[in-house]
Design an enzyme around this catalytic site. Structure first.
Site, PDB file in Angstrom:
ATOM      1  N   SER A  21       0.857  -1.184   0.000  1.00 35.95           N
ATOM      2  CA  SER A  21       0.000   0.000   0.000  1.00 35.95           C
ATOM      3  C   SER A  21       0.891   1.231   0.000  1.00 35.95           C
ATOM      4  O   SER A  21       2.028   1.172   0.484  1.00 35.95           O
ATOM      5  CB  SER A  21      -0.874   0.009   1.257  1.00 35.95           C
ATOM      6  OG  SER A  21      -1.522   1.258   1.419  1.00 35.95           O
ATOM      7  N   TYR A  34      -0.619  -0.764  10.724  1.00 33.33           N
ATOM      8  CA  TYR A  34      -0.946  -1.001   9.316  1.00 33.33           C
ATOM      9  C   TYR A  34       0.193  -0.533   8.412  1.00 33.33           C
ATOM     10  O   TYR A  34       0.643  -1.256   7.522  1.00 33.33           O
ATOM     11  CB  TYR A  34      -2.247  -0.284   8.944  1.00 33.33           C
ATOM     12  CG  TYR A  34      -2.644  -0.479   7.503  1.00 33.33           C
ATOM     13  CD1 TYR A  34      -3.287  -1.640   7.089  1.00 33.33           C
ATOM     14  CD2 TYR A  34      -2.362   0.493   6.548  1.00 33.33           C
ATOM     15  CE1 TYR A  34      -3.647  -1.827   5.769  1.00 33.33           C
ATOM     16  CE2 TYR A  34      -2.707   0.311   5.217  1.00 33.33           C
ATOM     17  CZ  TYR A  34      -3.357  -0.846   4.832  1.00 33.33           C
ATOM     18  OH  TYR A  34      -3.699  -1.031   3.516  1.00 33.33           O
TER      19      TYR A  34
END
Length: 141
Positions: A21, A34
């Site tokens: 990501s 995350y």
């Protein structure tokens, strides 16, 4: 190295594409776990590319950019992206922050993964390909 009976070894090569990501590149407040995990995916991609190259296996990753997912909306509601001027979600304002002028489509990520698995990418390994419409570079200016 991979173990002797692994299917990729039987094929004498292949491609693995991990999904990271842009969060692993940029980071944001209140998302440390995350963001660190996604940065780790890119790091593991590089390490495995080196380890498995002698077996003819290419390892790459894609780092998708933002799309109006529940996770992004929650981050926006918490002000997690406030340092980039996003304090609430407005789709047209969101799209204006992306140089290509629109949020990405899931198919565009799938097409990038398909490319990385194809022979057209036969000399690409250890890379994280950012697919974000130019968002990450626009945040620098």
């Amino acid at each position: 190295m991979l173990e002797g009976g692994h299917p990729l070894l039987a094929r004498q090569g292949g491609a693995i594409v991990n999904v990271s990501s842009i969060a692993g590149i940029l980071g944001a407040s209140s998302r440390t776990s995350y963001d660190a995990a996604k940065a780790g995916v890119s790091g593991a991609t590089r390490d495995l590319a080196i380890e498995w190259a002698p077996d003819g296996i290419r390892v790459n990753a894609v780092a998708p950019g933002a799309i109006a997912t529940d996770m992004l909306l929650r981050s926006l509601e918490r002000g997690g992206l406030g340092r980039w001027g996003w304090s609430g979600f407005d789709e047209s304002a969101f799209s204006r922050r992306i140089p290509l002028g629109r949020a990405r489509k899931p198919e565009e990520i799938a097409e990038t993964i398909y490319f990385l698995c194809s022979e057209a990418a036969s000399y690409i390994t250890g890379q994280t390909i950012v697919v974000d419409g130019g968002l990450t570079i626009s945040l620098l200016w």
